[in-house]
Design an enzyme around this catalytic site. Structure first.
Site, mmCIF file in Angstrom:
data_model
loop_
_atom_site.group_PDB
_atom_site.id
_atom_site.type_symbol
_atom_site.label_atom_id
_atom_site.label_comp_id
_atom_site.label_asym_id
_atom_site.label_seq_id
_atom_site.Cartn_x
_atom_site.Cartn_y
_atom_site.Cartn_z
ATOM 1 C CG ASP A 255 70.557 63.751 11.715
ATOM 2 O OD1 ASP A 255 69.988 62.719 12.094
ATOM 3 O OD2 ASP A 255 71.225 64.481 12.478
ATOM 4 C CG HIS B 259 76.113 69.679 12.590
ATOM 5 N ND1 HIS B 259 76.053 69.136 13.852
ATOM 6 C CD2 HIS B 259 74.880 69.522 12.056
ATOM 7 C CE1 HIS B 259 74.839 68.664 14.068
ATOM 8 N NE2 HIS B 259 74.105 68.890 12.992
ATOM 9 C CD GLN C 163 73.995 65.797 10.427
ATOM 10 O OE1 GLN C 163 74.337 64.630 10.668
ATOM 11 N NE2 GLN C 163 72.995 66.379 11.071
ATOM 12 N NE ARG D 96 66.529 69.344 20.538
ATOM 13 C CZ ARG D 96 67.444 68.921 19.673
ATOM 14 N NH1 ARG D 96 67.885 69.731 18.724
ATOM 15 N NH2 ARG D 96 67.931 67.700 19.748
ATOM 16 C CG ASP E 234 71.128 69.543 17.267
ATOM 17 O OD1 ASP E 234 70.491 68.601 17.760
ATOM 18 O OD2 ASP E 234 71.984 69.407 16.366
ATOM 19 C CD GLU F 54 70.245 67.103 21.652
ATOM 20 O OE1 GLU F 54 70.045 65.925 21.322
ATOM 21 O OE2 GLU F 54 71.232 67.748 21.280
ATOM 22 C CG HIS G 245 63.341 64.447 17.495
ATOM 23 N ND1 HIS G 245 63.642 65.024 18.711
ATOM 24 C CD2 HIS G 245 64.500 64.481 16.773
ATOM 25 C CE1 HIS G 245 64.908 65.395 18.719
ATOM 26 N NE2 HIS G 245 65.458 65.083 17.566
ATOM 27 C CG ASP G 246 67.387 61.745 18.635
ATOM 28 O OD1 ASP G 246 67.611 60.809 17.847
ATOM 29 O OD2 ASP G 246 68.163 62.681 18.822
ATOM 30 N NE ARG H 228 67.436 59.206 14.262
ATOM 31 C CZ ARG H 228 68.313 60.180 14.092
ATOM 32 N NH1 ARG H 228 68.629 60.962 15.108
ATOM 33 N NH2 ARG H 228 68.876 60.377 12.918
#
Length: 610
Positions: free
Chosen positions: A120, A163, A230, A260, A262, A304, A368-369, A493
């Site tokens: 991921d 996770h 995950q 950040r 997540d 985020e 990035h996403d 991505r």
């Protein structure tokens, strides 16, 4: 200083933890163990970290001091270390590039140890204390942090705390039957229990797995909101909180300014709910925040939360996250260039922009996403727009399946049941530059470049931290090579996660033109105090091709369309000068804006004209 910070914040921290774990007989033992962890971490913050902490405490105590993240001089970039610089040592050599561009806030995408192959994009953490070997070592990361700070650059890393990867030592112990670590996760041997949870949960990655659990073995399932590798952490167990506090403070003490957080909307689970943005998720994040205030007071949290806009704002508080991504602004910039209609953009930002003092948005156009269409259906309905149908249109438009579209994008996580998906692609390819250059069409090229400049200028003048995604400032085009990589081919991505070619940074003159404009606009922003702080006023407009707002006596006016648009400036002075072009205008006249033209009009006092 530690003792003072402990005394000032312990009551608030304890109240949050009591809400989460107060029913336990060993509650006060948990507090005692936490205090030992915090004291140890605080003692390890020496040198420049201690100086940053002192500076942060003084700033927090003063109403008049503007936080660094609300300074007009703060401009950010996010990047993958390997794609941008090869490794951490190579990143130090790129400090000169950050300085040339004007970037002084750098977010390094996940770099901690993770599984080989599918991981991921690094968001499956196998160890929070080891860097991926191909990138370097923990000592290399410390060296980067020190070099950054010597050059006035803030370091941002991810704290992936919802996770771990299934290769983390905790997960490995759980697989072997260790009861302590089995309780770090949600592991069930009853399919009925799994089904009862799944009944109210949203599928995040439906092409990976239906539901939110993965078969662990013949008899057991483990909760995996995202990918099967995950494993979601079980924060109803205070041992998980204590363990993750230690990991957080270890990362902070490497020299990190911002974490950040997540997937923070998913961190707390309760049966019969959607398990997103639950009240105790906020309580948990606040507990982490008070730990940071005590043990690492200069550390900031960045939210985020890619959820409904009304939920995003709930994470933005001085006692929770002072910084937050602005997914609404990002999504609506793209919506507006597709529709050529600013009504939804203006309405939504006017309703949801304003946040508490000493908090800030992180404004971005790409990251990035993927791009998710996180606008409010209620806002859309107010304008007569059906949210579901509109998202379907946007997905077709940005994947080039809508007649007349200029965009070259890829769908991500297409849901076969609902037809929903998200969008991937570089800023340049989504803006039409790929189509223009591949067809060598001068008119399309002119429009694509103007479209990109307009979006950058509209973003860079907004309050908060403008964030660039590495490569977009040079208008790089999509790289479809990921389709040939077994580990990446199912994750579109990677079409915009592109290795930097430092030998040939520009393939087309149009790319250099965009880069030079971005560099100029950043320099102008950093030289204008009115573009710092949180002050903003959004204009109502007669021409719905125009998006306009005021920062003090600077008026930002952007034409989001490929036609001429009009605007009358509501200024106090008679004349203004466009900071971007040097052009002078008379404010009381109706302005005609060329396709995708953008102006930063700074009012001229009469004395300045004399």
């Amino acid at each position: 200083m530690y003792q003072t910070l402990l005394e000032n914040n312990l009551a608030e921290l304890t109240s949050r933890l009591f809400e989460l774990y107060g029913s336990r007989w060993d509650f006060y033992k948990i507090i005692d163990r936490l205090e030992v962890i915090m004291k140890k971490a605080s003692k390890e913050r020496s040198g420049y970290l201690a100086a940053l902490d002192e500076e942060a405490v003084k700033a927090a105590e003063s109403e008049s001091v503007k936080p660094w993240y609300l300074d007009e001089k703060t401009v950010g970039m996010m990047l993958y270390v390997d794609l941008f610089a090869g490794n951490l040592k190579g990143l130090i050599d790129k400090i000169s590039y950050f300085k040339e561009l004007g970037v002084n806030y750098v977010h390094l995408m996940p770099l901690f140890d993770c599984p080989k192959g599918e991981n991921d994009g690094g968001y499956a953490i196998s160890s929070y204390r080891k860097v991926q070997p191909r990138l370097g070592t923990i000592d290399d990361l410390k060296a980067v942090a020190e070099a950054f700070h010597k050059n006035g650059i803030r370091l941002v890393l991810d704290f992936v705390f919802n996770h771990t990867s299934d290769e983390h030592k905790w997960a490995k112990a759980a697989k072997k039957g260790d009861e302590k670590y089995r309780n770090f996760y949600y592991i069930y041997d009853d399919k009925g229990e799994v089904d009862s949870w799944n009944a109210t949960l949203r599928e995040i990655f439906p092409t990976v797995r239906r539901g939110s659990f993965t078969k662990l073995n013949e008899k057991e399932w483990v909760w995996t909101t995202f990918n099967s590798f995950q494993w979601d952490l079980n924060y109803s167990n205070p041992e998980v909180f204590l363990a993750m506090v230690e990991e957080m403070l270890f990362i902070a003490n490497l020299g990190v300014d911002v974490l950040r957080l997540d997937a923070l909307a998913f961190v707390w689970k309760e049966k019969g709910t959607v398990c997103e943005s639950l009240p105790k998720a906020h309580t948990l994040i606040q507990a982490f925040q008070y730990v940071a205030r005590i043990a690492a007071p200069s550390l900031q949290f960045k939210s985020e939360a890619i959820v409904h806009p009304d939920e995003v704002i709930k994470y933005i508080q001085p006692y929770e996250c002072r910084l937050s991504y602005n997914p609404l602004q990002m999504a609506l910039f793209w919506n507006t260039v597709a529709t050529r209609d600013t009504d939804l953009l203006t309405l939504s930002l006017k309703k949801r922009w304003y946040i508490p003092a000493k908090c800030a948005w992180i404004n971005y156009i790409r990251c990035h996403d993927d791009i998710g269409w996180t606008f409010s259906d209620e806002d859309a309905a107010w304008l007569g727009i059906n949210g579901y149908n509109h998202r379907q249109f946007l997905n077709r438009f940005f994947t080039g399946r809508f007649n007349g579209s200029f965009a070259s994008g890829e769908p991500f996580q297409l849901n076969p049941t609902t037809g929903d998906c998200r969008i991937c692609g570089t800023m340049a390819s989504l803006s039409g530059l790929e189509q223009a250059e591949k067809t060598n069409n001068a008119d399309l090229r002119k429009m694509a470049v103007a479209r990109m400049k307009m979006m950058y200028a509209a973003q860079l003048a907004l309050p908060g931290v403008p964030l660039l995604y590495a490569g977009d400032e040079r208008a790089v085009l999509n790289d479809y090579g990921y389709r040939k990589d077994k580990a990446k081919k199912d994750d579109s991505r990677w079409v915009h996660r592109i290795k930097t070619d430092w030998e040939k940074p520009f393939e087309y003159d149009s790319q250099r033109e965009v880069f030079e404009f971005v560099k100029k606009a950043i320099a102008l922003r950093k030289g204008e105090k009115m573009l710092g702080g949180n002050d903003i006023y959004f204009y109502d407009v007669q021409d719905n091709g125009v998006f306009a707002y005021r920062r003090g006596t600077i008026h930002v006016i952007a034409n989001f369309t490929d036609r001429v648009a009009h605007f009358r400036n509501d200024a106090w002075a008679e004349y203004s000068t466009d900071m971007l072009s040097g052009k002078k205008v008379r404010n009381y006249d109706v302005l005609s804006l060329e396709p995708y033209e953008v102006l930063w009009l700074k009012e001229e006092l009469q004395a300045q004209r004399a």
